[in-house]
Design a protein around this motif. Sequence first.
Motif, PDB file in Angstrom:
ATOM      1  N   PHE A 234       0.811  -1.219   0.000  1.00  0.00           N
ATOM      2  CA  PHE A 234       0.000   0.000   0.000  1.00  0.00           C
ATOM      3  C   PHE A 234       0.841   1.264   0.000  1.00  0.00           C
ATOM      4  O   PHE A 234       0.617   2.175  -0.801  1.00  0.00           O
ATOM      5  CB  PHE A 234      -0.940  -0.015   1.216  1.00  0.00           C
ATOM      6  N   TRP A 235       1.826   1.371   0.884  1.00  0.00           N
ATOM      7  CA  TRP A 235       2.556   2.627   1.040  1.00  0.00           C
ATOM      8  C   TRP A 235       3.455   2.936  -0.144  1.00  0.00           C
ATOM      9  O   TRP A 235       3.562   4.090  -0.570  1.00  0.00           O
ATOM     10  CB  TRP A 235       3.319   2.667   2.363  1.00  0.00           C
ATOM     11  N   ILE A 236       4.104   1.926  -0.696  1.00  0.00           N
ATOM     12  CA  ILE A 236       4.961   2.167  -1.861  1.00  0.00           C
ATOM     13  C   ILE A 236       4.102   2.603  -3.047  1.00  0.00           C
ATOM     14  O   ILE A 236       4.474   3.476  -3.829  1.00  0.00           O
ATOM     15  CB  ILE A 236       5.848   0.944  -2.184  1.00  0.00           C
ATOM     16  N   ARG A 237       2.918   2.012  -3.158  1.00  0.00           N
ATOM     17  CA  ARG A 237       2.016   2.388  -4.241  1.00  0.00           C
ATOM     18  C   ARG A 237       1.423   3.774  -4.006  1.00  0.00           C
ATOM     19  O   ARG A 237       1.201   4.529  -4.953  1.00  0.00           O
ATOM     20  CB  ARG A 237       0.922   1.330  -4.394  1.00  0.00           C
ATOM     21  N   THR A 238       1.192   4.123  -2.753  1.00  0.00           N
ATOM     22  CA  THR A 238       0.702   5.465  -2.435  1.00  0.00           C
ATOM     23  C   THR A 238       1.755   6.503  -2.831  1.00  0.00           C
ATOM     24  O   THR A 238       1.427   7.536  -3.421  1.00  0.00           O
ATOM     25  CB  THR A 238       0.362   5.579  -0.940  1.00  0.00           C
TER      26      THR A 238
ATOM     27  N   ALA B  39       4.004   6.220  -5.154  1.00  0.00           N
ATOM     28  CA  ALA B  39       4.008   6.288  -6.618  1.00  0.00           C
ATOM     29  C   ALA B  39       2.841   7.131  -7.130  1.00  0.00           C
ATOM     30  O   ALA B  39       3.003   7.932  -8.058  1.00  0.00           O
ATOM     31  CB  ALA B  39       3.945   4.875  -7.202  1.00  0.00           C
ATOM     32  N   THR B  40       1.689   6.981  -6.506  1.00  0.00           N
ATOM     33  CA  THR B  40       0.513   7.750  -6.902  1.00  0.00           C
ATOM     34  C   THR B  40       0.709   9.238  -6.650  1.00  0.00           C
ATOM     35  O   THR B  40       0.297  10.077  -7.460  1.00  0.00           O
ATOM     36  CB  THR B  40      -0.742   7.239  -6.153  1.00  0.00           C
ATOM     37  N   ILE B  41       1.342   9.576  -5.552  1.00  0.00           N
ATOM     38  CA  ILE B  41       1.622  10.990  -5.253  1.00  0.00           C
ATOM     39  C   ILE B  41       2.539  11.580  -6.329  1.00  0.00           C
ATOM     40  O   ILE B  41       2.295  12.681  -6.827  1.00  0.00           O
ATOM     41  CB  ILE B  41       2.211  11.141  -3.843  1.00  0.00           C
ATOM     42  N   VAL B  42       3.579  10.849  -6.704  1.00  0.00           N
ATOM     43  CA  VAL B  42       4.486  11.315  -7.757  1.00  0.00           C
ATOM     44  C   VAL B  42       3.714  11.526  -9.054  1.00  0.00           C
ATOM     45  O   VAL B  42       3.851  12.561  -9.725  1.00  0.00           O
ATOM     46  CB  VAL B  42       5.654  10.327  -7.961  1.00  0.00           C
ATOM     47  N   ASP B  43       2.889  10.542  -9.439  1.00  0.00           N
ATOM     48  CA  ASP B  43       2.109  10.649 -10.676  1.00  0.00           C
ATOM     49  C   ASP B  43       1.139  11.821 -10.640  1.00  0.00           C
ATOM     50  O   ASP B  43       0.990  12.542 -11.637  1.00  0.00           O
ATOM     51  CB  ASP B  43       1.331   9.354 -10.932  1.00  0.00           C
ATOM     52  N   THR B  44       0.501  12.033  -9.508  1.00  0.00           N
ATOM     53  CA  THR B  44      -0.449  13.139  -9.375  1.00  0.00           C
ATOM     54  C   THR B  44       0.255  14.480  -9.542  1.00  0.00           C
ATOM     55  O   THR B  44      -0.230  15.361 -10.262  1.00  0.00           O
ATOM     56  CB  THR B  44      -1.166  13.066  -8.011  1.00  0.00           C
ATOM     57  N   ILE B  45       1.395  14.634  -8.911  1.00  0.00           N
ATOM     58  CA  ILE B  45       2.161  15.881  -9.037  1.00  0.00           C
ATOM     59  C   ILE B  45       2.568  16.112 -10.490  1.00  0.00           C
ATOM     60  O   ILE B  45       2.421  17.222 -11.022  1.00  0.00           O
ATOM     61  CB  ILE B  45       3.380  15.873  -8.095  1.00  0.00           C
ATOM     62  N   LEU B  46       3.045  15.071 -11.160  1.00  0.00           N
ATOM     63  CA  LEU B  46       3.445  15.216 -12.562  1.00  0.00           C
ATOM     64  C   LEU B  46       2.260  15.597 -13.454  1.00  0.00           C
ATOM     65  O   LEU B  46       2.386  16.467 -14.323  1.00  0.00           O
ATOM     66  CB  LEU B  46       4.097  13.925 -13.064  1.00  0.00           C
TER      67      LEU B  46
ATOM     68  N   MET C 265       7.611   3.681 -11.814  1.00  0.00           N
ATOM     69  CA  MET C 265       8.997   3.472 -12.238  1.00  0.00           C
ATOM     70  C   MET C 265       9.965   4.026 -11.195  1.00  0.00           C
ATOM     71  O   MET C 265      11.015   3.421 -10.935  1.00  0.00           O
ATOM     72  CB  MET C 265       9.246   4.128 -13.592  1.00  0.00           C
ATOM     73  N   ALA C 266       9.624   5.156 -10.579  1.00  0.00           N
ATOM     74  CA  ALA C 266      10.495   5.772  -9.574  1.00  0.00           C
ATOM     75  C   ALA C 266      10.701   4.872  -8.366  1.00  0.00           C
ATOM     76  O   ALA C 266      11.738   4.942  -7.704  1.00  0.00           O
ATOM     77  CB  ALA C 266       9.925   7.127  -9.139  1.00  0.00           C
ATOM     78  N   VAL C 267       9.723   4.012  -8.068  1.00  0.00           N
ATOM     79  CA  VAL C 267       9.842   3.109  -6.920  1.00  0.00           C
ATOM     80  C   VAL C 267      10.026   1.654  -7.372  1.00  0.00           C
ATOM     81  O   VAL C 267       9.810   0.721  -6.609  1.00  0.00           O
ATOM     82  CB  VAL C 267       8.633   3.251  -5.955  1.00  0.00           C
ATOM     83  N   SER C 268      10.430   1.488  -8.631  1.00  0.00           N
ATOM     84  CA  SER C 268      10.752   0.171  -9.210  1.00  0.00           C
ATOM     85  C   SER C 268       9.598  -0.818  -9.162  1.00  0.00           C
ATOM     86  O   SER C 268       9.799  -1.994  -8.868  1.00  0.00           O
ATOM     87  CB  SER C 268      11.986  -0.424  -8.515  1.00  0.00           C
TER      88      SER C 268
ATOM     89  N   TRP D 202      -8.022  -1.733   0.079  1.00  0.00           N
ATOM     90  CA  TRP D 202      -7.943  -3.190   0.144  1.00  0.00           C
ATOM     91  C   TRP D 202      -6.509  -3.676  -0.122  1.00  0.00           C
ATOM     92  O   TRP D 202      -6.103  -4.744   0.355  1.00  0.00           O
ATOM     93  CB  TRP D 202      -8.919  -3.829  -0.851  1.00  0.00           C
ATOM     94  N   VAL D 203      -5.712  -2.894  -0.838  1.00  0.00           N
ATOM     95  CA  VAL D 203      -4.309  -3.248  -1.102  1.00  0.00           C
ATOM     96  C   VAL D 203      -3.580  -3.530   0.211  1.00  0.00           C
ATOM     97  O   VAL D 203      -2.733  -4.416   0.290  1.00  0.00           O
ATOM     98  CB  VAL D 203      -3.602  -2.108  -1.882  1.00  0.00           C
ATOM     99  N   ALA D 204      -3.913  -2.788   1.261  1.00  0.00           N
ATOM    100  CA  ALA D 204      -3.212  -2.915   2.544  1.00  0.00           C
ATOM    101  C   ALA D 204      -3.456  -4.256   3.220  1.00  0.00           C
ATOM    102  O   ALA D 204      -2.619  -4.698   4.014  1.00  0.00           O
ATOM    103  CB  ALA D 204      -3.624  -1.779   3.483  1.00  0.00           C
TER     104      ALA D 204
END
Length: 159
Positions: free
Chosen positions: A15-19, A21-28, A86-89, A126-128
């Motif tokens: 969950f947290w690694i995906r969160t 990644a989502t923050i990075v994508d949202t900012i971009l 991609m930033a978090v592999s 639910w990912v968590a």
Amino acid sequence: MQDQSALQQLQYAGFWIRTGATIVDTILLLLVTYPILFVIYGPSYFDLNYEGAFVRGGADFIISYVLPAVVVIAFWVAKQATPGKMAVSCKILDARTGNPPSGGQCVIRYLGYIVAMLPLGLGILWVAVDRRKQGLHDKIAGTVVVRQRQPEEVRFDPA
């Protein structure tokens, strides 16, 4: 099917690694869409007290909803990941075969986000708790998000 030894080097992304990644994508996405919206609609577009329509016109709909969908799905098809993933592999794979997801799976996964958000975001949360770290959107599309297995931590015995 991908090489079994390569698949064994993977772990489900939580969950947290995906969160992150989502923050990075949202900012971009915001860095791309907000300047365009500003040029078209001016500073009043960002007025927090605006009480008009949710979508302010055709350009708003295309830039705020269609463009992000096309970009995200294109990244999933081409790279199996968005820039944030991609930033978090991390990358998205077919849950059954371990191969890259099909274009259809990517579209279904994107639409699955809408369904996952409806019950108070529980489909995302639910990912968590899921054993395979799948959100409702992953389950609907038959995908998993994985990353390279992390090496074991270095530990020292106290002297």
